[in-house]
Scaffold this active site. Sequence first.
Site, short mmCIF file in Angstrom:
data_model
loop_
_atom_site.label_atom_id
_atom_site.label_comp_id
_atom_site.label_asym_id
_atom_site.label_seq_id
_atom_site.Cartn_x
_atom_site.Cartn_y
_atom_site.Cartn_z
N LYS A 93 -17.88 66.73 1.23
CA LYS A 93 -17.89 65.87 1.96
C LYS A 93 -17.47 65.84 3.14
O LYS A 93 -18.40 64.97 3.82
CB LYS A 93 -15.73 65.61 1.93
CG LYS A 93 -16.32 64.48 0.62
CD LYS A 93 -14.24 64.33 0.69
CE LYS A 93 -13.49 63.47 -0.97
NZ LYS A 93 -13.56 64.71 -2.10
N GLU A 115 -7.94 56.51 4.32
CA GLU A 115 -7.32 57.04 3.88
C GLU A 115 -7.52 58.16 3.72
O GLU A 115 -9.09 58.99 3.36
CB GLU A 115 -6.86 55.93 3.05
CG GLU A 115 -8.11 55.90 1.40
CD GLU A 115 -9.76 55.55 2.00
OE1 GLU A 115 -9.84 55.21 3.15
OE2 GLU A 115 -10.85 55.94 1.24
N SER A 381 -19.60 70.52 -6.28
CA SER A 381 -19.00 69.49 -4.75
C SER A 381 -18.20 70.09 -4.23
O SER A 381 -18.74 70.37 -2.86
CB SER A 381 -18.85 68.13 -5.41
OG SER A 381 -17.79 68.47 -6.54
C1 PLP Z 1 -13.86 64.32 -3.24
C2 PLP Z 1 -14.11 65.06 -4.19
C3 PLP Z 1 -15.13 64.70 -5.28
C4 PLP Z 1 -15.42 63.20 -5.61
O1 PLP Z 1 -15.65 62.44 -4.74
P1 PLP Z 1 -17.25 61.65 -4.98
O2 PLP Z 1 -17.16 61.01 -4.06
O3 PLP Z 1 -17.02 61.49 -6.82
O4 PLP Z 1 -18.14 62.87 -4.76
C5 PLP Z 1 -16.03 65.88 -6.04
N1 PLP Z 1 -15.46 67.06 -5.53
C6 PLP Z 1 -14.72 67.50 -4.74
C7 PLP Z 1 -14.78 68.69 -4.44
C8 PLP Z 1 -13.77 66.77 -3.63
O5 PLP Z 1 -13.57 67.27 -2.91
#
Ligand code: PLP
Length: 400
Positions: A93, A115, A381
């Site tokens: 993010k 938000e 992610s």
């Molecule tokens: C917020 C988050 C997501 C989901 O958000 P996307 O916009 O779908 O990528 C996925 N993995 C992690 C670790 C997150 O913090």
Amino acid sequence: MGYLKSTPDAQGFFGDYGGAELPPPLVPHFKEITEAYERLAHSAEFIRDLRYIRKHFQGRPTPVSYLRNLSDMCGGAQIYAKREDLNHTGAHKLNHCMAEALLAKFMGKTKLMAETGAGQHGVALATAAAYFGLECEIHMGEIDIAKEAPNVTRMKLLGAEVVPVGFGGRSLKEAVDSCFQSYVAQADTALFAIGSVVGPHPFPRMVRDFQHVVGIEAREQFLEMTGQLPDMVAACVGGGSNAMGIFAGFIDDEDVSLHGVEPMGTSSKLGDHAATITYGKDGMIHGFRTMVLEDENGDPAPVHTIASGLDYPGVGPEHAHLYRTGRVNYSAADDKEALDAFYKLSRHEGIIPALESSHAVAFAMREAKANPGKSILINLSGRGDKDIDYVTETFGFGES
Ligand SMILES: *Cc1c(COP(=O)(O)O)cnc(C)c1O
């Protein structure tokens, strides 16, 4: 012309999806954001500043890791992970939050607003605000505030004001409404920094472009490691930003198949999952056209998944488009599979993944068996430190 240059169109449409339906007072402000972005995307100074931040503050490039033990255990394909868990603050993010904050700075804004659901976006944005010396206002449902106390503490330590939202379901959807309302009153001095590839134009495109760095790095790194491109690239899809980031790096490579993994929650019944593309239909949500999960009244349906970051009854418009064109395949992994993947990656690779990312791991484990000799690159992610108390208190430590 490559896909990314031609999509979306000037109005922010990815095929039939996207666009911007805004309350009239916000129209000029979104126009201002669009114009600023179009100018800055080509500005040498903006690009240079962003490169510097990515290298010296975020810790990019993040590595690609070969998951040898997991690959051996599953038997079949070789599994690799792009390590966004090693990005500062522990998830992808920050890639778009730092860029949105830099955009705000170049636009002369003094405040960032957003938000947040589980608080991950709020923490990333508060981090960016602190770096740039901007104010930060985060709207969060009271239920989420109670559930996600450590993230509330982080945001406050980082200097953000956390606004509790006490109406309706007191969760993410209400937080969006509350933040939009507050933004209307201060749009001259504030930037609404949307947390995924969702929202009205230009955010789906802008956030994709800011996350593209993940795919650019991963493609180069994978080629260097193996001499080839991966056969499959997979990522979890909530709003869809981490997925679009890695997909963007491979979207013009026709031989690379792309896979979005949605959360199937506890069952395929409406309310038990958040698999918007798998079970949704065309509609509108929060000012843009996309696929949505709706209840019988046509309102956004309640959703469930073990991973609160995937908890959204809509999806980025570009994903709806890539589903319709067939360029990306979408499937789902349920809570149990995600949890199993969470334990296995921890135990056998020494990487505790976020529950969101565990959905992509689960997909790779499932597909590996069916694809001997192939390679699968997943976008990891984020890291799972935020999830360890919940997981171990609710489900224990998993089998060895
Ligand atoms: C917020 C988050 C997501 C989901 O958000 P996307 O916009 O779908 O990528 C996925 N993995 C992690 C670790 C997150 O913090």
